[in-house]
Design a protein around this motif. Structure first.
Motif, PDB file in Angstrom:
ATOM      1  N   LEU A 158      31.698  38.952  46.581  1.00 23.73           N
ATOM      2  CA  LEU A 158      32.390  40.166  46.801  1.00 23.73           C
ATOM      3  C   LEU A 158      34.127  40.005  46.374  1.00 23.73           C
ATOM      4  O   LEU A 158      34.519  41.023  45.581  1.00 23.73           O
ATOM      5  N   VAL A 159      34.589  39.050  47.052  1.00 25.03           N
ATOM      6  CA  VAL A 159      35.908  38.908  46.486  1.00 25.03           C
ATOM      7  C   VAL A 159      36.004  38.582  45.007  1.00 25.03           C
ATOM      8  O   VAL A 159      37.006  39.063  44.575  1.00 25.03           O
ATOM      9  N   LYS A 160      35.283  37.910  44.573  1.00 20.61           N
ATOM     10  CA  LYS A 160      35.269  37.344  43.215  1.00 20.61           C
ATOM     11  C   LYS A 160      35.227  38.687  42.336  1.00 20.61           C
ATOM     12  O   LYS A 160      35.905  38.761  41.259  1.00 20.61           O
ATOM     13  N   ILE A 161      34.222  39.170  42.480  1.00 22.86           N
ATOM     14  CA  ILE A 161      33.925  40.620  41.725  1.00 22.86           C
ATOM     15  C   ILE A 161      35.005  41.651  41.933  1.00 22.86           C
ATOM     16  O   ILE A 161      35.478  42.020  40.670  1.00 22.86           O
ATOM     17  N   ARG A 162      35.826  41.840  43.153  1.00 22.89           N
ATOM     18  CA  ARG A 162      36.648  42.914  43.015  1.00 22.89           C
ATOM     19  C   ARG A 162      37.976  42.251  42.328  1.00 22.89           C
ATOM     20  O   ARG A 162      38.722  43.024  41.618  1.00 22.89           O
ATOM     21  N   ALA A 163      38.306  41.022  42.403  1.00 27.28           N
ATOM     22  CA  ALA A 163      39.342  40.262  41.624  1.00 27.28           C
ATOM     23  C   ALA A 163      39.250  40.541  40.349  1.00 27.28           C
ATOM     24  O   ALA A 163      40.237  41.045  39.103  1.00 27.28           O
ATOM     25  N   SER A 164      38.008  40.214  39.621  1.00 25.64           N
ATOM     26  CA  SER A 164      37.515  40.260  38.411  1.00 25.64           C
ATOM     27  C   SER A 164      37.530  41.770  37.904  1.00 25.64           C
ATOM     28  O   SER A 164      38.014  42.084  36.940  1.00 25.64           O
ATOM     29  N   GLN A 165      37.186  42.734  38.753  1.00 27.75           N
ATOM     30  CA  GLN A 165      37.469  44.197  38.415  1.00 27.75           C
ATOM     31  C   GLN A 165      38.775  44.593  37.915  1.00 27.75           C
ATOM     32  O   GLN A 165      39.298  45.137  37.178  1.00 27.75           O
ATOM     33  N   LEU A 166      39.859  44.392  39.051  1.00 25.45           N
ATOM     34  CA  LEU A 166      41.205  44.469  38.756  1.00 25.45           C
ATOM     35  C   LEU A 166      41.826  43.769  37.646  1.00 25.45           C
ATOM     36  O   LEU A 166      42.725  44.357  37.139  1.00 25.45           O
ATOM     37  N   ASN A 167      41.349  42.727  37.436  1.00 24.43           N
ATOM     38  CA  ASN A 167      41.813  41.854  36.195  1.00 24.43           C
ATOM     39  C   ASN A 167      41.115  42.189  35.080  1.00 24.43           C
ATOM     40  O   ASN A 167      41.304  41.731  33.773  1.00 24.43           O
ATOM     41  N   HIS A 168      39.886  43.059  34.957  1.00 27.48           N
ATOM     42  CA  HIS A 168      39.247  43.561  33.549  1.00 27.48           C
ATOM     43  C   HIS A 168      38.698  42.259  33.037  1.00 27.48           C
ATOM     44  O   HIS A 168      38.678  42.018  31.732  1.00 27.48           O
ATOM     45  N   CYS A 169      38.089  41.368  33.769  1.00 26.61           N
ATOM     46  CA  CYS A 169      37.318  40.043  33.360  1.00 26.61           C
ATOM     47  C   CYS A 169      35.811  40.381  33.273  1.00 26.61           C
ATOM     48  O   CYS A 169      35.177  40.256  34.134  1.00 26.61           O
ATOM     49  N   ALA A 170      35.249  40.708  32.087  1.00 25.63           N
ATOM     50  CA  ALA A 170      33.909  40.936  31.905  1.00 25.63           C
ATOM     51  C   ALA A 170      33.258  39.674  32.194  1.00 25.63           C
ATOM     52  O   ALA A 170      32.051  39.982  32.773  1.00 25.63           O
ATOM     53  N   PHE A 171      33.591  38.597  31.664  1.00 28.27           N
ATOM     54  CA  PHE A 171      32.904  37.305  31.795  1.00 28.27           C
ATOM     55  C   PHE A 171      32.540  37.266  33.159  1.00 28.27           C
ATOM     56  O   PHE A 171      31.556  36.654  33.797  1.00 28.27           O
ATOM     57  N   CYS A 172      33.419  37.166  34.102  1.00 20.53           N
ATOM     58  CA  CYS A 172      33.675  36.869  35.606  1.00 20.53           C
ATOM     59  C   CYS A 172      32.883  37.888  36.206  1.00 20.53           C
ATOM     60  O   CYS A 172      31.978  37.655  37.219  1.00 20.53           O
TER      61      CYS A 172
END
Length: 169
Positions: free
Chosen positions: A48-62
């Motif tokens: 969940l933490v990794k998804i949320r940070a990746s949403q904020l950073n616009h990281c499609a791969f992650c």
């Protein structure tokens, strides 16, 4: 209107480089950091933490990687869908998860130049110091992976759960 057509990246927008090939020492250090930070953190909470940070950073791969890993770890679809609006999704996330997500946002988006005391104290109410240290390490690590993937233009889609033990291709 719906479509089944997949939009491809414009010419020249594919991956720029493979970090593990060109800087293997950095890649291996990141993998070790990822493994160390993840110790003691619940697998689903970590995703969940990794998804949320990746949403904020616009990281499609992650986002691709960690939504797949979350599902493989047993996370429900509705919680994954609502993660970008976790504050408004009352009843979907525990107070411990909400505290971790608030800390994730504060560490990821340092708009005020610091993590507010209230956010840190909220997390400290739900995690002992060792758990909190690992959670902070996990947030720092996913932010670093996001920046690597966005900078190198890692391409989402091909990842399968368990394919990498931390890291990118």
């Amino acid at each position: 209107m719906t479509t089944n057509e997949i939009t491809r990246a414009p010419q020249g927008r594919g991956p720029r480089m493979n970090l593990s090939q060109h800087a293997p020492e950095i890649y291996k250090a990141m993998v070790r950091l990822d493994a160390a930070a993840s110790k003691g953190v619940d697998t689903v909470l970590a995703e969940l933490v990794k998804i949320r940070a990746s949403q904020l950073n616009h990281c499609a791969f992650c986002l691709d990687m960690h939504t797949k890993d979350a599902r493989a770890a047993g996370e429900r679809e509705d919680r994954i869908y609502l993660l970008s609006a976790w504050e408004e999704a009352t009843g979907y996330f525990t107070e411990k998860e909400r505290a971790a997500l608030a800390l994730t946002e504060a560490v990821t988006v340092l708009t005020d130049g610091f993590v507010p005391d209230a956010v840190y104290e909220r997390a400290a109410e739900h995690f002992d110091e060792t758990e909190l240290a690992h959670l902070i390490g996990l947030i720092l690590t996913i932010n670093a992976w996001n920046r690597i993937a966005v900078t190198t233009r890692s391409v989402p889609g091909a990842y399968q759960p368990g394919q990498y033990k931390g890291g990118l291709v």
